[in-house]
Design a protein around this motif. Structure first.
Motif, short mmCIF file in Angstrom:
data_model
loop_
_atom_site.label_atom_id
_atom_site.label_comp_id
_atom_site.label_asym_id
_atom_site.label_seq_id
_atom_site.Cartn_x
_atom_site.Cartn_y
_atom_site.Cartn_z
N LYS A 26 0.85 -1.18 0.00
CA LYS A 26 0.00 0.00 0.00
C LYS A 26 0.89 1.24 0.00
CE LYS A 26 -3.68 -2.59 0.60
NZ LYS A 26 -4.71 -2.77 -0.45
N GLU A 27 0.47 2.25 -0.77
CA GLU A 27 1.25 3.48 -0.87
C GLU A 27 1.38 4.18 0.48
OE1 GLU A 27 2.81 4.77 -3.40
OE2 GLU A 27 2.11 3.59 -5.12
N TRP A 28 0.32 4.15 1.29
CA TRP A 28 0.35 4.92 2.54
C TRP A 28 1.35 4.39 3.55
CZ3 TRP A 28 -0.73 1.59 6.42
CH2 TRP A 28 -1.58 0.51 6.17
N LYS A 60 4.17 6.91 3.85
CA LYS A 60 3.86 8.31 4.10
C LYS A 60 4.82 8.88 5.16
CE LYS A 60 0.11 11.37 5.52
NZ LYS A 60 -1.30 11.46 6.00
#
Length: 376
Positions: free
Chosen positions: A301-303, A306
């Protein structure tokens, strides 16, 4: 003074409640003190053995109890109980029904030669002796809750990781003392500066401990709960099973993993196997910590990335080796995003645990190669 004569005198005055057991002694108010186990002229009809003073006093104070209840109470206090045949004889003596017992007269001259002479309580200057007796009594009934071994039992905590954390804090304290930080310096820029040169200040010696990051999300296969089972014992254990085994203990903040020796494998460098810290809270890492990050298990997942101090995914996986662990029969879509990154996909079986070992060894092989190439 004969202790039984004193006991009868207190019984006649109705002062039995003033007789107190304290430690190994019996205090008769403020008048006399006798050892609790001193033999008396009151002897058993069956065995002929003298009862100790504690048995006589306990009978005098609890003669209103039924004999079965009296026996149970005496045993709980660890006092020799007076038998039923001897009970009536002694109570008659206390109540002045008889001045003598069937065996011997209750006079000082009739007591056995080993009877200890009564001694009055110590004068005021020696009152600390009473304190010592009270302290001894308290210690005798103490029950330890923990000892030097159980105090070290801390579920969910890794003492090696704590030791390394203490070393790091001490090093930071020394550095901060020698040079004050710049006024306008911020943590993200410090982390970026530390990662600008991946080889800067990185050496497997001198207490340097590499860091492996794992996701904190529950939907990933490798978490801080089961990473040690996978990398050290070469077996995959679902995270929910590990959580249940903790029985409410807090989640570990950091665990330490180290590759075990594998038969047929050549020994590593002179320094031996390298220990790695595993963490799952990137937000808590400082600049020096980010400089030690060498690997990450990705969630896909990209997050997950973060607020990481890197430009993009290309920058991340040039400086940090990535692993994505999935079940071999999962759909292709589960790794669709990961295939766009420079990440090694590791497949394991849902049921065939004997296949976990080669998967874990593949992680170690690529991790050790990356560390040797990057940090040396």
């Amino acid at each position: 003074m004969d202790p039984l004569s004193v006991l009868r005198e207190y019984a006649g005055r109705g002062d039995l409640d003033k007789i107190i057991f304290t430690g190994d002694d019996i205090l008769f108010g403020s008048d006399y003190s006798f050892p609790a186990n001193v033999p008396t002229a009151f002897a058993s009809k069956q065995s002929g053995r003298p009862y100790p003073l504690s048995a006589a006093v306990f009978l005098a104070q609890h003669n209103d109890l039924k004999h079965t209840d009296f026996l149970q109470a005496a045993r709980l206090r660890r006092i020799p109980p007076v038998s039923l045949p001897d009970r009536k004889t002694f109570l008659d003596f206390l109540q002045f029904g008889h001045n003598t017992l069937p065996t011997e007269p209750l006079l000082p001259s009739s007591l056995p030669s080993f009877t200890q002479e009564a001694h009055p309580p110590p004068p005021p200057p020696e009152e600390p002796d009473d304190d010592e007796a009270s302290t001894a009594h308290i210690r005798a009934i103490e029950r330890p809750l923990k000892d030097r071994n159980s105090i070290l039992d801390a579920r969910g905590r890794d003492f090696l990781a704590i030791y390394h954390a203490v070393l790091r804090r001490e090093e930071e304290r020394v550095r901060n003392k020698d040079s004050a930080p710049s006024a306008g310096r911020s943590e993200p820029s410090a982390a970026a500066a530390a990662l600008a040169n991946p080889k800067a200040d990185k050496s497997l010696g001198d207490g340097f401990v590499p860091i492996i990051l794992v996701p904190s999300a529950s939907q990933t296969l490798i978490t801080i709960y089961n990473v040690r089972d996978f990398l050290e014992d070469f077996v995959f254990v679902p995270s929910d099973e590990k959580v249940r085994a903790l029985k409410g203990s807090p989640k570990p903040e950091c665990v330490t993993v180290q590759k075990k020796h594998v038969r047929g494998e050549r020994a590593g460098g002179a320094g031996g196997p390298v220990a790695f810290e595993v963490r799952d809270k990137p937000a808590s890492l400082k600049a020096d910590d980010w400089a030690r990050v060498v690997a990450v298990f990705v969630l896909g997942k990209e997050w997950q990335f973060k607020d990481w101090p890197f430009k993009d995914h290309v920058d991340i996986f040039n400086k940090v080796i990535g692993f994505f662990v999935r079940f071999e029969d999962d759909s292709v879509d589960s790794a669709k995003v990961v295939k766009q990154w420079n990440v090694k996909i590791i497949s394991i079986s849902k049921n065939k645990r004997h296949q976990d070992r080669p998967a874990a060894l593949e992680v170690w092989e690529r991790l050790e190669e990356f560390v040797r190439r990057t940090l040396k």
